[in-house]
Write a protein that holds these residues in place. Structure first.
Motif, mmCIF file in Angstrom:
data_model
loop_
_atom_site.group_PDB
_atom_site.id
_atom_site.type_symbol
_atom_site.label_atom_id
_atom_site.label_comp_id
_atom_site.label_asym_id
_atom_site.label_seq_id
_atom_site.Cartn_x
_atom_site.Cartn_y
_atom_site.Cartn_z
ATOM 1 N N LYS A 230 0.854 -1.182 0.000
ATOM 2 C CA LYS A 230 0.000 0.000 0.000
ATOM 3 C C LYS A 230 0.886 1.227 0.000
ATOM 4 C CE LYS A 230 -3.879 2.098 2.521
ATOM 5 N NZ LYS A 230 -4.760 1.963 3.703
ATOM 6 N N THR A 231 0.546 2.197 -0.819
ATOM 7 C CA THR A 231 1.279 3.470 -0.874
ATOM 8 C C THR A 231 0.471 4.524 -0.125
ATOM 9 O OG1 THR A 231 2.272 2.894 -3.000
ATOM 10 C CG2 THR A 231 2.268 5.213 -2.386
ATOM 11 N N VAL A 232 1.127 5.171 0.848
ATOM 12 C CA VAL A 232 0.433 6.146 1.693
ATOM 13 C C VAL A 232 1.222 7.452 1.714
ATOM 14 C CG1 VAL A 232 -0.581 4.353 3.145
ATOM 15 C CG2 VAL A 232 1.631 5.316 3.759
ATOM 16 N N LEU A 260 4.360 0.436 1.734
ATOM 17 C CA LEU A 260 4.435 -0.519 2.830
ATOM 18 C C LEU A 260 4.045 -1.902 2.320
ATOM 19 C CD1 LEU A 260 2.583 1.631 5.517
ATOM 20 C CD2 LEU A 260 5.038 1.527 5.104
ATOM 21 N N TYR A 261 4.762 -2.944 2.782
ATOM 22 C CA TYR A 261 4.494 -4.328 2.395
ATOM 23 C C TYR A 261 4.163 -5.127 3.651
ATOM 24 C CZ TYR A 261 6.801 -3.051 -1.982
ATOM 25 O OH TYR A 261 7.152 -2.439 -3.154
ATOM 26 N N LEU A 295 13.635 5.892 8.204
ATOM 27 C CA LEU A 295 12.226 5.601 8.449
ATOM 28 C C LEU A 295 12.083 4.262 9.166
ATOM 29 C CD1 LEU A 295 10.724 6.691 5.015
ATOM 30 C CD2 LEU A 295 11.227 8.081 7.023
ATOM 31 N N THR A 296 11.269 4.245 10.175
ATOM 32 C CA THR A 296 11.038 3.042 10.976
ATOM 33 C C THR A 296 9.825 2.294 10.429
ATOM 34 O OG1 THR A 296 11.899 4.157 12.933
ATOM 35 C CG2 THR A 296 10.612 2.162 13.294
ATOM 36 N N VAL A 297 9.994 1.000 10.231
ATOM 37 C CA VAL A 297 8.894 0.184 9.717
ATOM 38 C C VAL A 297 7.807 0.072 10.783
ATOM 39 C CG1 VAL A 297 8.243 -2.071 8.803
ATOM 40 C CG2 VAL A 297 10.479 -1.095 8.252
ATOM 41 N N PRO A 298 6.554 0.366 10.441
ATOM 42 C CA PRO A 298 5.469 0.252 11.419
ATOM 43 C C PRO A 298 5.310 -1.187 11.920
ATOM 44 C CG PRO A 298 4.769 1.501 9.489
ATOM 45 C CD PRO A 298 6.079 0.892 9.148
ATOM 46 N N PRO A 299 4.712 -1.367 13.084
ATOM 47 C CA PRO A 299 4.492 -2.718 13.628
ATOM 48 C C PRO A 299 3.685 -3.582 12.671
ATOM 49 C CG PRO A 299 4.056 -1.043 15.303
ATOM 50 C CD PRO A 299 4.250 -0.311 14.009
ATOM 51 N N ASN A 300 4.061 -4.865 12.582
ATOM 52 C CA ASN A 300 3.374 -5.885 11.775
ATOM 53 C C ASN A 300 3.505 -5.651 10.275
ATOM 54 O OD1 ASN A 300 2.381 -7.126 14.167
ATOM 55 N ND2 ASN A 300 0.695 -5.653 14.231
ATOM 56 N N GLU A 302 6.107 -5.795 7.050
ATOM 57 C CA GLU A 302 7.340 -6.524 6.737
ATOM 58 C C GLU A 302 8.431 -5.633 6.147
ATOM 59 O OE1 GLU A 302 6.357 -9.784 4.242
ATOM 60 O OE2 GLU A 302 4.870 -10.620 5.624
ATOM 61 N N LYS A 303 8.038 -4.701 5.281
ATOM 62 C CA LYS A 303 9.049 -3.899 4.589
ATOM 63 C C LYS A 303 8.462 -2.570 4.196
ATOM 64 C CE LYS A 303 10.132 -4.901 0.311
ATOM 65 N NZ LYS A 303 10.675 -5.512 -0.927
ATOM 66 N N MET A 304 9.337 -1.558 4.064
ATOM 67 C CA MET A 304 8.898 -0.240 3.646
ATOM 68 C C MET A 304 9.914 0.324 2.661
ATOM 69 S SD MET A 304 7.983 3.105 5.951
ATOM 70 C CE MET A 304 9.584 3.146 6.728
ATOM 71 N N GLU A 305 9.434 0.979 1.640
ATOM 72 C CA GLU A 305 10.302 1.635 0.660
ATOM 73 C C GLU A 305 9.844 3.073 0.456
ATOM 74 O OE1 GLU A 305 10.041 -0.695 -2.881
ATOM 75 O OE2 GLU A 305 11.337 -2.292 -2.113
ATOM 76 N N PRO A 306 10.797 4.041 0.507
ATOM 77 C CA PRO A 306 12.211 3.884 0.846
ATOM 78 C C PRO A 306 12.384 3.719 2.357
ATOM 79 C CG PRO A 306 11.708 6.194 0.494
ATOM 80 C CD PRO A 306 10.444 5.450 0.182
ATOM 81 N N SER A 307 13.584 3.314 2.754
ATOM 82 C CA SER A 307 13.873 3.169 4.178
ATOM 83 C C SER A 307 14.549 4.415 4.746
ATOM 84 C CB SER A 307 14.780 1.950 4.403
ATOM 85 O OG SER A 307 16.002 2.098 3.684
ATOM 86 N N GLU A 308 14.939 5.341 3.875
ATOM 87 C CA GLU A 308 15.569 6.590 4.317
ATOM 88 C C GLU A 308 15.247 7.681 3.306
ATOM 89 O OE1 GLU A 308 20.052 8.321 5.465
ATOM 90 O OE2 GLU A 308 19.713 6.176 5.149
ATOM 91 N N ILE A 309 15.026 8.888 3.799
ATOM 92 C CA ILE A 309 14.710 10.011 2.918
ATOM 93 C C ILE A 309 15.598 11.195 3.256
ATOM 94 C CG2 ILE A 309 12.315 9.297 2.625
ATOM 95 C CD1 ILE A 309 11.550 11.539 4.585
#
Length: 483
Positions: A230-232, A260-261, A295-300, A302-309
């Motif tokens: 999902k893109t937010v 977010l994945y 960037l910190t991955v939210p709880p539950n 698995e992965k987030m892109e990008p991980s740094e901005i």
């Protein structure tokens, strides 16, 4: 007798008789010979011989031949005629040099050795040639089956291009509505890569156009197979305080969205990502800064892109500005009662704000909200603390509160104060006045409130949970104080 034989006329008669007899004998022998050799020759009629085309230009198509078969009468020795196969009887339409249109063309033939053509019916045919048109069509890749549970198929990627050329006679080009390739992704748990896919042209009814020429006819397709995503929107927040006299003028992140994945149920709970935080306490002077934020991955998830901005932050000196006659807005009004603002009489306040020059100079009265929340208040007179909503990076010049007196009564009853009590009045704001001093020109009659807070990010009174407090119009919290 000797005398008769020696006669000249007698000799002539005898010679004539001998010649006739000799002629009869010779021709009798020829007829006998013909009677012997005649059975060695054969005549045959071949019907329905298909015509073969030759010499067609690459930009033309053979639309029709009339008739498309001929009848051939051949003769020859019995052995030769009997040995010749049907496919060896070739009748050719040579269209070399002919252009688009209708033409009458003589036929040519190529038969086996020892076979003679006695007749060809017809010897000429009518040929219709048509130009070939080529147009570009987008390739549509469709998938068959569904991926493994928990996985999602992405948009197919076509190589070398998602556009191909389709060639058809000009009169039929409008039939082409789509070019489709099929890829099977049943139970796939990883991306389908380098899949060779044959393309097919279809008309509007979904029927295959078999004689359409597609170039290229085969493409390479990749179908990404991923976990649900999902893109937010990305929201940059702040902590800490800038040194006195400084304010945030502009914040520009390198991206405005994150992907977010994770499980679909968890993704459905997330509407935006606001965990990108910049510490204003690390900034000591005005200027432009580029800040790296992990960037910190939210709880539950698995992965987030990008991980740094990267975030570009502009800090400038503060400016003070007063905006006059900001109207008070009532919210939470009971439709069965009449709610009236009795003080201030103007039903408005002058608001002095502080922020960067670029921000405060662009502000208008409509950018500030003074909200009086009368939800659940009973009939009577009340003192309501106003909620002040300001644009981001703008704060009040003083940490103060604004209050208004309101009267709530039944419809048709008198206020008992002698004032004109029109329900939900909307004041007519006067002209805005900008000052540098600002603070001494305010006209509110503040009432202290120990619960009042100031947002450490932008100084907005009563709106500390979101850096975009001034952009929406939420109902204010429950008011305090009644008369």
């Amino acid at each position: 007798m000797d005398k008769w034989l020696m006669n000249n006329n007698s000799a002539k008669i005898i010679a004539l008789v001998l010649g006739v007899l000799l002629f009869a004998v010779v021709h009798h022998n020829e007829d006998s010979a013909n009677e012997v050799t005649h059975p060695l020759l054969e005549t045959r009629v071949i019907d329905g011989v298909k015509l073969q085309e030759k010499g067609l230009a690459s930009n033309l198509v053979l639309k029709g031949i009339t008739p498309n078969t001929v009848s051939v009468k051949v003769s020859g020795k019995t052995a030769a005629v009997a040995a010749a196969l049907a496919e060896e009887y070739k009748v050719v339409v040579d269209v070399t040099g002919y252009g688009a249109g209708k033409h009458i063309i003589p036929l040519r033939y190529d038969f086996p050795d020892g076979v003679r053509v006695d007749s060809l019916q017809p010897s000429m045919v009518t040929v219709v040639l048509e130009e070939v048109q080529t147009k570009q069509v987008d390739v549509v890749i469709k998938t068959e089956g569904i991926p493994k549970e928990g996985y999602t198929a992405g948009t197919p990627i076509v190589t070398p291009s998602n556009r191909v050329h389709v060639s058809l006679p000009t009169s039929r080009m409008t039939e082409v509505k789509s070019v489709i390739g099929m890829v099977n992704i049943a139970q796939a748990s990883e991306s389908v890569k380098q899949q060779q896919v044959k393309l097919t042209a279809y008309d509007g009814a979904g029927n295959e156009i078999k004689d359409a020429v597609i170039t290229p006819s085969v493409v390479e397709v990749e179908v990404p197979i991923t976990k649900p995503f999902k893109t937010v929107p990305l929201q940059v927040n702040f902590k800490g305080q800038l040194p006195e006299g400084l304010s945030v003028a502009q914040v520009t992140p390198s991206v405005n969205q994150v992907t977010l994945y994770g499980p679909q149920a968890e993704l459905d709970k997330i509407e935006f990502y606001d965990q990108a935080v910049i510490d204003l306490g690390d900034i000591k002077a005005s200027g432009q800064y580029t800040v790296s934020v992990k960037l910190t991955v939210p709880p539950n998830i698995e992965k987030m892109e990008p991980s740094e901005i990267q975030v570009n932050v502009v800090i400038s000196e503060e400016k003070v500005r007063t905006l006059k006659n900001i109207p008070i807005t009532l919210t939470g009004v009971n439709d069965r009662l009449v709610t009236t603002i009795t003080e201030p009489a103007s039903r408005s306040f002058d608001i002095t704000v502080v922020g960067s020059p670029a921000v405060v100079n662009a502000m208008q009265a409509s950018d500030i909200q003074l909200i009086a929340n009368v939800n659940d208040l009973p009939q009577g007179n009340h003192v309501v603390t106003l909620q002040v909503n300001l644009p981001r990076f703008v704060k009040l010049a003083k940490s103060e509160q604004f209050t208004a007196k309101v009267t709530i009564q039944e419809k048709g009853s008198s206020t008992g104060t002698g004032t004109n009590s029109k329900p939900n009045p909307v004041p007519n704001p006067g002209p805005e006045v900008e000052t540098d001093a600002g603070v001494d020109q305010q006209t509110p009659d503040p009432t202290p409130n120990e619960n009042s807070t100031t947002d450490p990010q932008d100084g907005t009174n009563g709106s500390s949970e979101s850096p975009n407090a001034g952009t929406d119009s939420p109902e204010a919290p429950a008011t305090d104080g009644t008369s």
